[in-house]
Design a protein around this motif. Sequence first.
Motif, PDB file in Angstrom:
ATOM      1  N   PHE A 380       7.377  -2.581   2.348  1.00 27.16           N
ATOM      2  CA  PHE A 380       6.009  -2.954   2.712  1.00 27.16           C
ATOM      3  C   PHE A 380       5.024  -1.874   2.285  1.00 27.16           C
ATOM      4  O   PHE A 380       3.936  -2.168   1.783  1.00 27.16           O
ATOM      5  CB  PHE A 380       5.905  -3.205   4.217  1.00 27.16           C
ATOM      6  CG  PHE A 380       6.388  -4.567   4.639  1.00 27.16           C
ATOM      7  CD1 PHE A 380       5.762  -5.714   4.183  1.00 27.16           C
ATOM      8  CD2 PHE A 380       7.473  -4.695   5.489  1.00 27.16           C
ATOM      9  CE1 PHE A 380       6.201  -6.969   4.570  1.00 27.16           C
ATOM     10  CE2 PHE A 380       7.925  -5.949   5.887  1.00 27.16           C
ATOM     11  CZ  PHE A 380       7.288  -7.093   5.420  1.00 27.16           C
ATOM     12  N   ALA A 381       5.387  -0.619   2.472  1.00 22.47           N
ATOM     13  CA  ALA A 381       4.491   0.475   2.101  1.00 22.47           C
ATOM     14  C   ALA A 381       4.243   0.508   0.600  1.00 22.47           C
ATOM     15  O   ALA A 381       3.159   0.899   0.144  1.00 22.47           O
ATOM     16  CB  ALA A 381       5.078   1.809   2.569  1.00 22.47           C
ATOM     17  N   ALA A 451       4.201   1.659  15.831  1.00 22.17           N
ATOM     18  CA  ALA A 451       4.336   3.118  15.816  1.00 22.17           C
ATOM     19  C   ALA A 451       3.382   3.740  14.803  1.00 22.17           C
ATOM     20  O   ALA A 451       2.783   4.798  15.061  1.00 22.17           O
ATOM     21  CB  ALA A 451       5.772   3.501  15.492  1.00 22.17           C
ATOM     22  N   VAL A 452       3.244   3.069  13.646  1.00 22.39           N
ATOM     23  CA  VAL A 452       2.337   3.564  12.610  1.00 22.39           C
ATOM     24  C   VAL A 452       0.882   3.325  13.006  1.00 22.39           C
ATOM     25  O   VAL A 452      -0.030   3.960  12.485  1.00 22.39           O
ATOM     26  CB  VAL A 452       2.664   2.896  11.249  1.00 22.39           C
ATOM     27  CG1 VAL A 452       1.679   3.317  10.171  1.00 22.39           C
ATOM     28  CG2 VAL A 452       4.085   3.264  10.820  1.00 22.39           C
ATOM     29  N   ILE A 460       1.165  -1.069   6.488  1.00 24.80           N
ATOM     30  CA  ILE A 460       1.751   0.267   6.328  1.00 24.80           C
ATOM     31  C   ILE A 460       1.486   0.713   4.899  1.00 24.80           C
ATOM     32  O   ILE A 460       1.728  -0.032   3.946  1.00 24.80           O
ATOM     33  CB  ILE A 460       3.260   0.252   6.617  1.00 24.80           C
ATOM     34  CG1 ILE A 460       3.520  -0.194   8.056  1.00 24.80           C
ATOM     35  CG2 ILE A 460       3.872   1.626   6.375  1.00 24.80           C
ATOM     36  CD1 ILE A 460       4.993  -0.407   8.374  1.00 24.80           C
ATOM     37  N   SER A 461       0.976   1.923   4.730  1.00 22.88           N
ATOM     38  CA  SER A 461       0.606   2.390   3.389  1.00 22.88           C
ATOM     39  C   SER A 461       1.647   3.352   2.829  1.00 22.88           C
ATOM     40  O   SER A 461       2.513   3.851   3.546  1.00 22.88           O
ATOM     41  CB  SER A 461      -0.760   3.080   3.432  1.00 22.88           C
ATOM     42  OG  SER A 461      -0.635   4.385   3.964  1.00 22.88           O
ATOM     43  N   ALA A 462       1.518   3.616   1.543  1.00 20.55           N
ATOM     44  CA  ALA A 462       2.442   4.533   0.871  1.00 20.55           C
ATOM     45  C   ALA A 462       2.241   5.975   1.320  1.00 20.55           C
ATOM     46  O   ALA A 462       3.054   6.842   0.997  1.00 20.55           O
ATOM     47  CB  ALA A 462       2.267   4.428  -0.643  1.00 20.55           C
ATOM     48  N   ILE A 490      -3.582  -4.314   1.064  1.00 24.22           N
ATOM     49  CA  ILE A 490      -4.121  -5.645   0.817  1.00 24.22           C
ATOM     50  C   ILE A 490      -5.641  -5.594   0.793  1.00 24.22           C
ATOM     51  O   ILE A 490      -6.261  -4.755   1.437  1.00 24.22           O
ATOM     52  CB  ILE A 490      -3.639  -6.656   1.878  1.00 24.22           C
ATOM     53  CG1 ILE A 490      -3.996  -6.193   3.293  1.00 24.22           C
ATOM     54  CG2 ILE A 490      -2.141  -6.875   1.759  1.00 24.22           C
ATOM     55  CD1 ILE A 490      -3.605  -7.173   4.372  1.00 24.22           C
ATOM     56  N   GLY A 491      -6.257  -6.507   0.004  1.00 30.99           N
ATOM     57  CA  GLY A 491      -7.704  -6.527  -0.149  1.00 30.99           C
ATOM     58  C   GLY A 491      -8.432  -6.842   1.141  1.00 30.99           C
ATOM     59  O   GLY A 491      -7.849  -7.337   2.109  1.00 30.99           O
ATOM     60  N   SER A 492      -9.737  -6.556   1.165  1.00 24.99           N
ATOM     61  CA  SER A 492     -10.520  -6.701   2.390  1.00 24.99           C
ATOM     62  C   SER A 492     -10.556  -8.140   2.890  1.00 24.99           C
ATOM     63  O   SER A 492     -10.441  -8.382   4.097  1.00 24.99           O
ATOM     64  CB  SER A 492     -11.939  -6.190   2.153  1.00 24.99           C
ATOM     65  OG  SER A 492     -12.572  -6.905   1.100  1.00 24.99           O
TER      66      SER A 492
END
Length: 512
Positions: A380-381, A451-452, A460-462, A490-492
């Motif tokens: 996902f990240a 948790a994130v 969740i980002s890289a 993901i876009g706005s």
Amino acid sequence: MKLSTLIGTGAVVAGAVAARDLTQKKHAILRNFPVLGHARYWLETIGPELRQYIVTSNEEERPFSRDQRTWIYASAKSQNNYFGFGTDVDVEHVQGHAYIKHRTFADTLPDGHDPLSTLPSAKVLGGPRGRAKAFRPNSVVNISAMSFGSLSGAAITALNKGALQAGTMHNTGEGGLSPYHRQGGDLMLQIGTAYFGCRNDDGTFSIDKLKEVVASAPVKAIEIKLSQGAKPGLGGLLPAAKVTPEIAAIRGIPEGKDCASPSRHTAFRDVDSMLDFVEHVAAETGLPVGIKSAVGEMGFWRDLTRQMEGNKRGVDFVTLDGGEGGTGAAPLIFTDSVSLPFRMGFSRVYGTFAELGLTDQVTFIGSAKLGLPENAAVAFALGADMLNVAREAMLSIGCIQSQKCHEDTCPTGVATQNKWLAHGLDPHDKGVRCATYLITLRKELMKVAAAVGVAHPSMISANDIEIFSGDYEARTLASVYGYKDGWGEIGSQIHQDLMSVLTTKSKFNELG
């Protein structure tokens, strides 16, 4: 007591146990191997002790470690899947291990009260290209492509029943849509190089037969298989002895004759003609159409993104398989060394789309050992929108990693066409276990997202994950794979739409 009396009593007891084993439906091993099968469960019980002092640790076994399999088995059975007394991982020395960075404060969190842990996709499949039957998948976790023929009818039945109960999609695999896929679960129909189930007598593709198949079942999307992680660029041969009347009818091939699957498609020959094929299938069926591929040379992906940029033609989704995939038997050189591992391959392809600003136009589906929470979080990240699980789903319905898939001797009846072995797998009981595993995996992903400090795993980002790179050193996922700011996010507009869906779902659950 006389020896003869003891022997007689033992025989009676053994007979009673055998009778019970043969009639019960919970354990395929006991049903297929009455009395003797109990040894497996006894050894499993003392397995940790044996490995601790004699064999291996809980983290050393491959392709799935003992801890990983234990987590899947416990999750599928609604048992306690927690682990006590700390981790078995050497946390300061295991290179490549992922560490997820939790946040102290958060604005919006996942709905922790949803009993099914429904976790919809952030993106609408087929939406950006206006497909007539575009839809938002109900689950980010779905069952990957495994054909009837590779798996038994009982196993396919159990998987589809599980998909129905968990609200996921079930990929048919390239072997065609069998009666065992028709248990009510939503389907993703896979088209392979042999066009099983949608082919003319000469083996060429038939759009009319495809439309007949699509109309006969709850098919939600179509996946064109270019390659898979276990054996990319390799065709196959189904020998005449295995072409039973049932398989011949499902695949649309002559009974009792060798059937060769070519290594490449004949309906198209390059990216340009492939996109024409995608648009033709989408126009005729109204369904979202995508491709599945392992990742090798990058020229194909650069060409694909260039032709999609500013063009009305394009794929609706991309399923990316890692070289560690393993549901297809293959020569050792292919399983070990052909195609890139998932993280490396996915990041390269995703980056190619991101460079041209195309990521919001495509749903990215990850595959290859992503049915484990840690691997799923990393996927996902990196930018995955959905996950497909294959071997993990097999484990949930009874697979014990005996690695006999290619020998037709699977002891649990999962990967075999042997009727005696397959009869040990009860589709109803295993279907429930499959559903329970899928739901539990979604629950775990929601816990990780919380948790994130984000409302959905796709957020969740890289930069939220670090990869251990040496003694006491770690780098963010973004730096390891060269992600620029914003990649993987993901876009706005998609973000706003997703938050609206999640908010509505949460309110509905509160009212319920």
